[in-house]
Design a protein around this motif. Sequence first.
Motif, PDB file in Angstrom:
ATOM      1  N   ARG A 112       0.487  -1.234  -0.715  1.00 49.98           N
ATOM      2  CA  ARG A 112       0.008   0.169  -0.120  1.00 49.98           C
ATOM      3  C   ARG A 112       0.727   1.405   0.107  1.00 49.98           C
ATOM      4  O   ARG A 112       2.226   1.050   0.831  1.00 49.98           O
ATOM      5  CB  ARG A 112      -0.914   0.052   1.085  1.00 49.98           C
ATOM      6  N   CYS A 122     -12.582  10.872   8.928  1.00 49.02           N
ATOM      7  CA  CYS A 122     -10.591  10.624   8.014  1.00 49.02           C
ATOM      8  C   CYS A 122      -9.675  11.165   9.588  1.00 49.02           C
ATOM      9  O   CYS A 122      -9.669  12.023  10.044  1.00 49.02           O
ATOM     10  CB  CYS A 122     -10.423  11.647   6.930  1.00 49.02           C
ATOM     11  N   HIS A 156      -1.351  -0.640  -4.096  1.00 46.88           N
ATOM     12  CA  HIS A 156      -2.245  -0.434  -3.972  1.00 46.88           C
ATOM     13  C   HIS A 156      -2.575   0.764  -4.335  1.00 46.88           C
ATOM     14  O   HIS A 156      -1.202   1.139  -3.066  1.00 46.88           O
ATOM     15  CB  HIS A 156      -3.307  -1.372  -3.200  1.00 46.88           C
ATOM     16  N   GLY A 192     -11.215   0.099  -4.357  1.00 47.72           N
ATOM     17  CA  GLY A 192     -13.054   1.273  -3.710  1.00 47.72           C
ATOM     18  C   GLY A 192     -13.186   1.914  -3.370  1.00 47.72           C
ATOM     19  O   GLY A 192     -13.906   2.379  -2.490  1.00 47.72           O
ATOM     20  N   GLY A 193     -11.807   2.086  -2.815  1.00 40.68           N
ATOM     21  CA  GLY A 193     -12.224   3.047  -1.410  1.00 40.68           C
ATOM     22  C   GLY A 193     -13.351   4.780  -2.007  1.00 40.68           C
ATOM     23  O   GLY A 193     -13.618   4.909  -2.968  1.00 40.68           O
ATOM     24  N   THR A 235     -16.603  -1.114  -2.003  1.00 38.36           N
ATOM     25  CA  THR A 235     -16.075  -0.602  -0.282  1.00 38.36           C
ATOM     26  C   THR A 235     -17.492  -0.083   0.421  1.00 38.36           C
ATOM     27  O   THR A 235     -18.285   0.447  -0.456  1.00 38.36           O
ATOM     28  CB  THR A 235     -15.245   0.498  -0.023  1.00 38.36           C
ATOM     29  N   LEU A 270     -17.697   2.114   3.709  1.00 36.79           N
ATOM     30  CA  LEU A 270     -17.844   2.259   5.531  1.00 36.79           C
ATOM     31  C   LEU A 270     -19.353   2.363   6.440  1.00 36.79           C
ATOM     32  O   LEU A 270     -20.023   3.087   5.883  1.00 36.79           O
ATOM     33  CB  LEU A 270     -17.203   3.965   5.464  1.00 36.79           C
ATOM     34  N   LEU A 280     -16.055  -1.632   5.235  1.00 37.08           N
ATOM     35  CA  LEU A 280     -14.480  -1.655   6.250  1.00 37.08           C
ATOM     36  C   LEU A 280     -15.558  -0.980   7.356  1.00 37.08           C
ATOM     37  O   LEU A 280     -16.027   0.043   7.371  1.00 37.08           O
ATOM     38  CB  LEU A 280     -14.282  -0.387   4.803  1.00 37.08           C
ATOM     39  N   HIS A 317     -13.722   3.101  12.544  1.00 40.13           N
ATOM     40  CA  HIS A 317     -12.476   3.089  13.355  1.00 40.13           C
ATOM     41  C   HIS A 317     -12.112   4.894  13.577  1.00 40.13           C
ATOM     42  O   HIS A 317     -12.251   5.689  12.958  1.00 40.13           O
ATOM     43  CB  HIS A 317     -10.627   3.408  13.273  1.00 40.13           C
ATOM     44  N   ASN A 349     -10.326  11.591  14.840  1.00 41.06           N
ATOM     45  CA  ASN A 349     -10.831  11.998  13.990  1.00 41.06           C
ATOM     46  C   ASN A 349     -12.450  12.831  14.235  1.00 41.06           C
ATOM     47  O   ASN A 349     -12.634  13.015  15.798  1.00 41.06           O
ATOM     48  CB  ASN A 349     -11.041  10.831  12.521  1.00 41.06           C
ATOM     49  N   ASP A 406      -7.789  -9.625   1.272  1.00 36.98           N
ATOM     50  CA  ASP A 406      -6.945  -8.706   0.880  1.00 36.98           C
ATOM     51  C   ASP A 406      -5.166  -8.829   0.770  1.00 36.98           C
ATOM     52  O   ASP A 406      -5.064 -10.019   0.358  1.00 36.98           O
ATOM     53  CB  ASP A 406      -6.578  -6.998   1.789  1.00 36.98           C
ATOM     54  N   ILE A 437      -3.376   4.397   6.355  1.00 36.21           N
ATOM     55  CA  ILE A 437      -5.244   5.190   6.949  1.00 36.21           C
ATOM     56  C   ILE A 437      -5.857   4.960   7.977  1.00 36.21           C
ATOM     57  O   ILE A 437      -6.546   6.107   9.076  1.00 36.21           O
ATOM     58  CB  ILE A 437      -6.275   5.043   5.551  1.00 36.21           C
TER      59      ILE A 437
HETATM   60  O1  V47 Z   1     -12.519   5.212   0.841  1.00 31.52           O
HETATM   61  C1  V47 Z   1     -10.707   5.410   5.870  1.00 31.52           C
HETATM   62  C2  V47 Z   1     -12.197   3.997   4.581  1.00 31.52           C
HETATM   63  C3  V47 Z   1     -10.967   4.116   2.400  1.00 31.52           C
HETATM   64  C4  V47 Z   1     -11.020   5.611   7.848  1.00 31.52           C
HETATM   65  O2  V47 Z   1     -10.365  -1.867  -3.080  1.00 31.52           O
HETATM   66  C5  V47 Z   1     -11.941   4.376   6.657  1.00 31.52           C
HETATM   67  O3  V47 Z   1      -8.958  -3.633  -2.697  1.00 31.52           O
HETATM   68  C6  V47 Z   1     -12.884   2.943   8.643  1.00 31.52           C
HETATM   69  O4  V47 Z   1     -11.018   1.797   0.086  1.00 31.52           O
HETATM   70  N1  V47 Z   1     -12.409   3.915   9.726  1.00 31.52           N
HETATM   71  C7  V47 Z   1      -9.885   3.521   1.639  1.00 31.52           C
HETATM   72  N2  V47 Z   1     -12.644   3.433   7.948  1.00 31.52           N
HETATM   73  C8  V47 Z   1      -9.397   1.826   1.902  1.00 31.52           C
HETATM   74  C9  V47 Z   1      -9.996   1.758   0.929  1.00 31.52           C
HETATM   75  C10 V47 Z   1      -9.999  -0.036   0.406  1.00 31.52           C
HETATM   76  C11 V47 Z   1      -8.981  -0.928   1.890  1.00 31.52           C
HETATM   77  C12 V47 Z   1      -8.991  -2.634   1.642  1.00 31.52           C
HETATM   78  C13 V47 Z   1      -8.561  -2.618  -0.530  1.00 31.52           C
HETATM   79  C14 V47 Z   1      -9.240  -2.034  -0.649  1.00 31.52           C
HETATM   80  C15 V47 Z   1      -9.938  -3.091  -2.559  1.00 31.52           C
HETATM   81  C16 V47 Z   1      -9.994  -0.743  -0.715  1.00 31.52           C
HETATM   82  O5  V47 Z   1     -10.940   4.011   3.675  1.00 31.52           O
HETATM   83  C17 V47 Z   1     -11.993   5.239   3.084  1.00 31.52           C
HETATM   84  C18 V47 Z   1     -13.121   5.156   3.826  1.00 31.52           C
HETATM   85  O6  V47 Z   1     -13.660   4.573   3.573  1.00 31.52           O
HETATM   86  N3  V47 Z   1     -11.494   4.998   6.154  1.00 31.52           N
HETATM   87  N4  V47 Z   1     -10.661   6.129   7.352  1.00 31.52           N
HETATM   88  C19 V47 Z   1     -11.662   5.464   9.010  1.00 31.52           C
HETATM   89  N5  V47 Z   1     -11.249   5.922  10.434  1.00 31.52           N
END
Ligand code: V47
Length: 356
Positions: A53, A67, A103, A169-170, A210, A212, A245, A248, A252, A306, A314
């Motif tokens: 990552r 965030c 990624h 997918g974020g 994804t 959240l 997801l 957390h 934030n 994953d 993040i």
């Molecule tokens: O869009 C940010 C999330 C995402 C927090 O596509 C949080 O394979 C929880 O999208 N608590 C980015 N979530 C990461 C992501 C991802 C991760 C693993 C695999 C793939 C994939 C994509 O992280 C953000 C947001 O939704 N995020 N802050 C938080 N405090």
Amino acid sequence: MDVADRLDAGERLSFDDGIRLFEAPDLLAVGWLANRERERRHAGDTFFNHNIRIEATNVCVASCLFCAFARLKPGDPGAYTMSLEQVWDKLRQRQDQSVTEIHVVNGLHPDLPFSYYLELLQGFKRIRPDVHLKCFTAVEIAFFADLYGMSDKQVLLELRDAGLDSLPGGGAEIFAERVRRKISHDKCGTERYLAIHRTVHRLGMRSNVTMLYGHIETPAERLDHMLRARDLQDDTGGFQAFIPLAFHPDNNQMRKLPAPTAADTLRVHAVARLLLDNIPHIKAFWIATGVDVAQAALWFGADDLDGTVHEERIYHMAGARTPEGMTTNEIGRLIRAAGRRPIERDTLYNVLSVPV
Ligand code: V47
């Protein structure tokens, strides 16, 4: 007819069925049904990949309430932007390892030129021509299009020419307007997120989606989210995995909220497996769920963990206490310890090896 009967009859589950699954007191019964679906598709196979990552910058003009990673302006305390050489070094440092995917997720930086991102991809491919580049969320694509005065499709085409292979997918968060307006009001909206994934799929690339969960959203809003992803998938078939997801809450603006419980996490994965009959994989992102819960999720509908990740920021800035990365051996071991069969895959789910 109850949900189990509908599944037995091979019928597609509805929104109301989803509500029943969220409200059912018997979590194990929901998990049993989801596990049956999982095993029909994948038996005990559990996929993972060897990825890294990279977050090249945390400077971000958006202010999403969940965030902990973003800093509004360059020069703000904790803000960073890597030079291209620094970014490429992250890959060079792993030249002796069989990394198959990079990624990349970045903040929405207001001052970097488009050439930064194009060169970033070109440089990765120069260093390692066969590496798969899963880079930039749909939110970043929309931001580039607006900032550089291009269409979303033009941005994607130029990035693809530079080496982009697929989209992560974020940025999906929760599609329902009520929630999105509150937690991420100043970034790309739901319609555009979905339109960008549609374009990605039309261009022949794959992506993930994804969700959240575990903050202010209701069960109905979770289901609305899943069903919007399912509708798009009916049209394109381009999503490979759905990734819940877990929210957390540290560092934030939503820190007063509790993190979702393990029981909720297991249920979300199970409901996703049951509702999303057209998305092949349900990924338990172990960094977000925690390793123990991810292992349990492998019996509640999830079939993918994953990858090795290495240096995730993040979630760790938002309080995750999971390791920042694992070796392929460690992931293989934890999958086996959960009673499942580890399969190392590439990003497109071609089988690379079955660890012994
Ligand atoms: O869009 C940010 C999330 C995402 C927090 O596509 C949080 O394979 C929880 O999208 N608590 C980015 N979530 C990461 C992501 C991802 C991760 C693993 C695999 C793939 C994939 C994509 O992280 C953000 C947001 O939704 N995020 N802050 C938080 N405090």
